[in-house]
Design a protein around this motif. Structure first.
Motif, mmCIF file in Angstrom:
data_model
loop_
_atom_site.group_PDB
_atom_site.id
_atom_site.type_symbol
_atom_site.label_atom_id
_atom_site.label_comp_id
_atom_site.label_asym_id
_atom_site.label_seq_id
_atom_site.Cartn_x
_atom_site.Cartn_y
_atom_site.Cartn_z
ATOM 1 N N ILE A 9 0.869 -1.121 0.027
ATOM 2 C CA ILE A 9 -0.003 -0.018 0.022
ATOM 3 C C ILE A 9 0.989 1.130 -0.046
ATOM 4 O O ILE A 9 1.888 1.237 0.738
ATOM 5 N N VAL A 14 -4.150 6.308 -0.200
ATOM 6 C CA VAL A 14 -4.877 7.119 0.750
ATOM 7 C C VAL A 14 -5.402 8.521 0.128
ATOM 8 O O VAL A 14 -6.585 8.591 0.395
ATOM 9 N N ALA A 160 -6.418 2.168 3.602
ATOM 10 C CA ALA A 160 -6.293 3.384 2.957
ATOM 11 C C ALA A 160 -7.358 4.424 3.075
ATOM 12 O O ALA A 160 -7.515 5.526 3.346
ATOM 13 N N GLY A 191 -2.929 3.676 8.542
ATOM 14 C CA GLY A 191 -3.216 4.452 7.201
ATOM 15 C C GLY A 191 -2.701 5.939 7.482
ATOM 16 O O GLY A 191 -2.302 6.582 6.412
#
Length: 325
Positions: A9, A14, A160, A191
């Motif tokens: 990620i 995000v 996210a 996140g």
């Protein structure tokens, strides 16, 4: 290695989640508390996630997950396990897309949260005495039905979505010095850390756990995931036995400090938020204030943001809080 790729990620995910969620969820307020500023001796700001449609930040991750699902996958429905707030988020997101949702909950789950899930149209199934047992049953049923499993905290798209809290804080208070974030499975902190440490690296990130559910604190100290044999806390939103795998990978080099708070400290924080700010906070939402007042020493000019992550407090806990001193 690019920031975040070790957990599959990136910060851009995000930011993309923040854009995707905008039509569904307006930014929540970030407001300064003058009373708490005086009491804590620093500049205190509250990020009020308790006014989300489900009264918790968890709706962010659930919605982001469903937004990114294909139409065919949505039609097969979604399934999850939750102690409460995530289940409400999944139920809300499923209702928004008109699809079926099943939520497995511990047998002793917060009834306030269970009734909310049902009102949103989810099928709620009690299973086991803990989140982990409910999760095991959810995965068993998911394998049979083919519904999409929406993990409460160990999913890149959910992480996210939760990280969009950090995007909003960065926009609302660019000069933020420190953010105190409650930690259960670690999705919210992971996140936020992924985004803030990439885009605003000077911001200090502090995770807050109950003393009886300190899996991330122990994991970071050990340098590997630690699973607690026993979890004991009234903060059902933080009652995870340890951090998720993805979350631990994201957090092991991005958390500046961990703080553990006691049950009485969370109760007093609930009372202060109610009496001084007229805000409802469940124990998990009050944990950052408990840490600030009892465990963290801030500088007088330090700008500290407390993430008030949820407001689904039961009558029993609220009465205990109002009696606390």
């Amino acid at each position: 290695m690019e920031v975040g790729t070790e957990a599959g990620i990136r910060p851009e995910l995000v930011e993309e989640a923040a854009r995707s969620l905008n039509p569904y969820l307006p930014p929540t307020p970030l407001q300064q508390s003058r009373a708490l500023t005086v009491k804590a001796g620093c500049q205190v700001f509250l990020k009020i996630e308790s006014i989300q449609p489900t009264r918790s930040f968890k709706v962010r991750g659930a919605l982001n997950k469903l937004i990114l699902m294909s139409a065919a996958d949505r039609q097969a429905g979604v399934i999850t396990a939750s102690a409460g707030n995530h289940g409400q988020g999944v139920a809300y997101a499923a209702a928004a897309f008109g699809i079926a949702a099943t939520v497995f909950v511990p047998e002793n789950a917060n009834l306030l949260k269970v009734e909310s899930m049902k009102r949103l149209g989810a099928r709620v199934v009690p299973a086991g005495r803990s989140y982990q047992e409910a999760y095991q049953e959810a995965t068993r049923v998911q394998a049979v039905t083919g519904a999409t499993l929406v993990h409460a905290f160990d999913d890149p798209q959910v992480i996210a979505g939760q990280g969009t809290v950090g995007v909003e804080i960065g926009e609302q208070l660019p000069e933020t010095d420190t953010v105190l974030v409650p930690v259960g499975g670690g999705g919210l902190l992971a996140g936020m850390a992924l985004y803030l440490k990439a885009r605003r690296p000077a911001v200090r990130l502090i995770g807050v756990e109950p003393q009886g559910a300190d899996g991330l604190t122990r994991s970071l100290a050990a340098g590997q995931q630690v699973v607690l044999d026993r979890v004991q806390t009234m903060a059902d939103g933080l009652a995870a036995s340890g951090p998720g795998r993805l979350n631990f990978e994201l957090l092991k080099n991005r958390v500046d400090e961990m703080i553990r708070v006691g049950e009485d400290e969370m109760l007093r924080a609930i009372r202060l938020l109610f009496e001084w700010e007229h805000l409802l906070a469940e124990p998990s939402g009050a944990a950052p204030l408990a840490a600030l007042l009892h465990r963290y020493r801030a500088e007088p000019d330090e700008r500290v943001v407390l993430v008030l992550s949820g407001g689904n407090v039961t009558e029993e806990v609220m009465m205990r809080a109002l009696r606390s001193r």
